[in-house]
Design an enzyme around this catalytic site. Structure first.
Site, short mmCIF file in Angstrom:
data_model
loop_
_atom_site.label_atom_id
_atom_site.label_comp_id
_atom_site.label_asym_id
_atom_site.label_seq_id
_atom_site.Cartn_x
_atom_site.Cartn_y
_atom_site.Cartn_z
N HIS A 177 30.15 5.10 -33.61
CA HIS A 177 29.21 4.22 -32.92
C HIS A 177 29.69 2.78 -32.96
O HIS A 177 28.93 1.85 -33.16
CB HIS A 177 27.82 4.35 -33.54
CG HIS A 177 26.78 3.53 -32.83
ND1 HIS A 177 26.44 3.72 -31.51
CD2 HIS A 177 26.03 2.50 -33.26
CE1 HIS A 177 25.52 2.85 -31.16
NE2 HIS A 177 25.26 2.09 -32.20
N ASP B 4 24.29 5.42 -27.26
CA ASP B 4 25.52 5.51 -26.47
C ASP B 4 25.39 6.52 -25.34
O ASP B 4 25.94 6.31 -24.26
CB ASP B 4 26.71 5.85 -27.38
CG ASP B 4 26.96 4.76 -28.41
OD1 ASP B 4 26.81 3.58 -28.05
OD2 ASP B 4 27.27 5.09 -29.55
#
Length: 127
Positions: A83, A56
Site C-alpha cells: 500500500h 487502492d
C-alpha cells in the site's frame, strides 16, 4: 498498530483458523504485525492472512471508469501488493469487464493509483 496486534491476539485465541483480511493502514506494516502476533501464538497460517487495500481498489476502479467512460460501479480492477508507491500493483489486464487499454493508458493509470495518496496530500497542502 496496537489495535491490529490486539485484534490478531483475539483471533488467535478465539478463532485461530479464521481467514483474516487486514484493512488498517499502512497495510504493508500492519499485516506483518498481525503475522508476528499469530506466529507467537503458534496459529499463523500464511494462506489465511491477507492485506486488503480497499482504497487502492477504489482508486483503480475510479480511474479506469473515468478513462473508458464507464460507471464506477461497473468496473472491477484487482489490486495486489502493498500500500505504498510502486508496491501497489493494479491489474488492469484482469479488470472486469475487459478493456483494450494501450500500454500508455496502463502506465498512466498505474501511476495514478500508485501515487493517489500523494495527490491527496498535495491537494490538502493548498487549503
Amino acid at each position: 498498530a496496537g489495535i491490529v496486534r490486539d485484534l490478531a491476539r483475539a483471533v488467535g485465541q478465539h478463532c485461530p483458523g479464521a481467514v483474516v483480511n487486514v484493512i488498517s493502514n499502512p497495510v504493508n506494516s500492519t499485516v506483518p504485525i498481525a503475522a508476528e502476533t499469530l506466529k507467537q501464538m503458534g496459529v499463523y497460517d500464511p494462506r489465511k492472512l491477507f492485506g486488503v487495500s480497499t482504497l487502492d481498489v477504489v482508486r483503480a476502479n475510479t480511474f479506469l471508469a473515468r478513462e473508458v467512460g464507464a460507471a464506477m460501479d461497473a468496473v472491477d480492477v484487482p489490486v495486489v501488493g502493498g500500500h505504498s508507491g510502486s508496491t501497489i500493483c493494479p491489474l488492469f489486464s484482469q479488470a472486469l469487464p475487459k478493456y483494450d487499454l494501450s500500454d500508455e493508458q496502463v502506465r498512466r493509470l498505474t501511476d495514478r493509483v500508485q501515487n493517489g495518496g500523494t495527490e491527496v496530500v498535495e491537494a490538502k497542502a493548498g487549503t
